[in-house]
Motif scaffolding. Structure first.
Motif, PDB file in Angstrom:
ATOM      1  N   LEU A  14      61.228   8.461  29.738  1.00  0.00           N
ATOM      2  CA  LEU A  14      59.789   8.692  29.865  1.00  0.00           C
ATOM      3  C   LEU A  14      59.181   9.101  28.522  1.00  0.00           C
ATOM      4  O   LEU A  14      58.049   8.704  28.197  1.00  0.00           O
ATOM      5  N   HIS A  15      59.916   9.860  27.741  1.00  0.00           N
ATOM      6  CA  HIS A  15      59.438  10.229  26.403  1.00  0.00           C
ATOM      7  C   HIS A  15      59.270   8.977  25.540  1.00  0.00           C
ATOM      8  O   HIS A  15      58.276   8.835  24.806  1.00  0.00           O
ATOM      9  N   ALA A  16      60.219   8.039  25.638  1.00  0.00           N
ATOM     10  CA  ALA A  16      60.137   6.808  24.856  1.00  0.00           C
ATOM     11  C   ALA A  16      58.962   5.941  25.297  1.00  0.00           C
ATOM     12  O   ALA A  16      58.379   5.207  24.485  1.00  0.00           O
ATOM     13  N   LEU A  17      58.605   6.011  26.559  1.00  0.00           N
ATOM     14  CA  LEU A  17      57.506   5.195  27.088  1.00  0.00           C
ATOM     15  C   LEU A  17      56.137   5.855  26.933  1.00  0.00           C
ATOM     16  O   LEU A  17      55.118   5.210  27.162  1.00  0.00           O
ATOM     17  N   GLN A  18      56.105   7.118  26.533  1.00  0.00           N
ATOM     18  CA  GLN A  18      54.862   7.878  26.504  1.00  0.00           C
ATOM     19  C   GLN A  18      53.769   7.227  25.650  1.00  0.00           C
ATOM     20  O   GLN A  18      52.600   7.200  26.053  1.00  0.00           O
ATOM     21  N   PRO A  19      54.090   6.656  24.486  1.00  0.00           N
ATOM     22  CA  PRO A  19      53.004   6.095  23.668  1.00  0.00           C
ATOM     23  C   PRO A  19      52.425   4.788  24.204  1.00  0.00           C
ATOM     24  O   PRO A  19      51.388   4.340  23.698  1.00  0.00           O
ATOM     25  N   LEU A  20      53.062   4.177  25.172  1.00  0.00           N
ATOM     26  CA  LEU A  20      52.646   2.849  25.615  1.00  0.00           C
ATOM     27  C   LEU A  20      51.443   2.929  26.561  1.00  0.00           C
ATOM     28  O   LEU A  20      51.311   3.873  27.340  1.00  0.00           O
ATOM     29  N   ASP A  21      50.599   1.911  26.489  1.00  0.00           N
ATOM     30  CA  ASP A  21      49.384   1.846  27.311  1.00  0.00           C
ATOM     31  C   ASP A  21      49.743   1.241  28.660  1.00  0.00           C
ATOM     32  O   ASP A  21      49.699   0.024  28.858  1.00  0.00           O
ATOM     33  N   LEU A  22      50.100   2.103  29.600  1.00  0.00           N
ATOM     34  CA  LEU A  22      50.562   1.704  30.918  1.00  0.00           C
ATOM     35  C   LEU A  22      49.671   2.328  31.987  1.00  0.00           C
ATOM     36  O   LEU A  22      49.096   3.403  31.785  1.00  0.00           O
TER      37      LEU A  22
END
Length: 307
Positions: free
Chosen positions: A30-38
């Protein structure tokens, strides 16, 4: 847009110190995905009827009744229950069902379910391999039984054979299941001659040290053509990232970019067959850095396909 479906309850499924399937896996991802616009969606609890699509009532009751009010207890040799495990497992299944509903309703182009525990080893009435309920199989049955689809495909690229999904979909003629996995390796199933009751199961055993280049050849030559021939109306991915060369539990030698390539290819099949409708759910991946990197490129490719 790509939906990211998760819930804090999935961090409350606690395993013993040193256990590979631990809350830190989801936290790092989840930390790795945090910057993504989802489109970030809270995973709902599934209902008992949802579980009954694949599991008998006595098995469901057994998991619920063995869930402790405090501490942790083993349910088999490598699968554990803690006070948060019941809600975590219901969120994992409920998240996958929410993803199916959103994608089929056009509310999201595709979706990734960042949940735990994983599900692809849970058989009809048997927990195993860190798994309690067959998340991907239940999602497939939901799409078929509740959403009126005629053909659903499940592609499992976890390094371990998806024996649970195979068991749950063995007699389901409307579902095509393909598993690529290291062999020999636990759980010891997944030979090519395991084909399902309707010749709708495809196992692709890969020897230890198989590289990403070899995997690409196998998918291009064998898996993707068979998937296109089936022409699914929805593609579900059991996304395990433990075929990565850095994973401690197996011996395949895929690199992060191999997961990017495979996701792109699967999304292209989905675009051609079912208007790009893809639901992906997290399975294995036990090196935290490899899981985070491979999981991120997987989601990035989903996002690219959704544009």
């Amino acid at each position: 847009m790509t939906a990211l479906i998760t819930h804090a309850d999935c961090l409350t499924h606690v395993t013993p110190d040193g256990h590979p399937e631990r809350a830190a896996r989801l936290d790092h991802l989840l930390h790795a995905l945090q910057p993504l616009d989802l489109d970030r969606i809270s995973a709902p609890l599934c209902t008992p009827d949802d579980l009954l699509r694949c599991h008998p009532q006595d098995y469901i009751d057994r998991i619920r009744d063995k869930t402790p009010s405090r501490g942790i207890v083993p349910i088999d040799e490598d699968t554990w229950l803690s006070s948060g495990s019941w809600s975590s497992a219901l969120r994992a299944v409920g998240g996958a069902l929410k993803a199916v509903d959103m994608v089929l309703a056009g509310e999201a182009r595709n979706a990734f379910c960042a949940t735990r525990p994983p599900g692809h080893h849970a058989e009809t009435a048997k927990s195993m391999g860190f798994c309690l309920f067959g998340t991907a199989a239940i999602a497939a049955k939901h799409a078929l039984d509740c959403r009126g689809l005629s053909r659903v495909a499940v592609v499992d690229f976890d390094v371990h054979h998806g024996n649970g999904t195979q068991d749950l979909l063995w007699d389901e003629s409307r579902a095509f299941f393909v598993s690529s996995h290291q062999s020999p390796l636990w759980p010891g199933t997944g030979e090519k001659d395991e084909r399902g009751a309707h010749d709708q199961i495809m196992n692709v055993p890969l020897p230890p040290r198989t590289t990403g280049n070899t995997m690409r050849d196998v998918y291009e030559g064998e898996v993707l053509p068979r998937l296109r021939d089936f022409a699914p109306e929805l593609l579900i991915i059991s996304a395990g990232f433990d075929a990565h060369a850095d994973d401690p539990l197996a011996n395949l030698e895929w690199e992060t970019d191999d997961f990017r390539w495979l996701t792109r290819e699967l999304c292209e099949v989905a675009q051609d067959c079912c208007s790009g409708r893809v639901v992906s759910t997290l399975e294995g991946g036990y090196d935290l850095e490899a899981l985070s990197a491979a999981g991120r490129v997987h989601v990035e490719e989903l996002m690219e396909a959704a544009r």
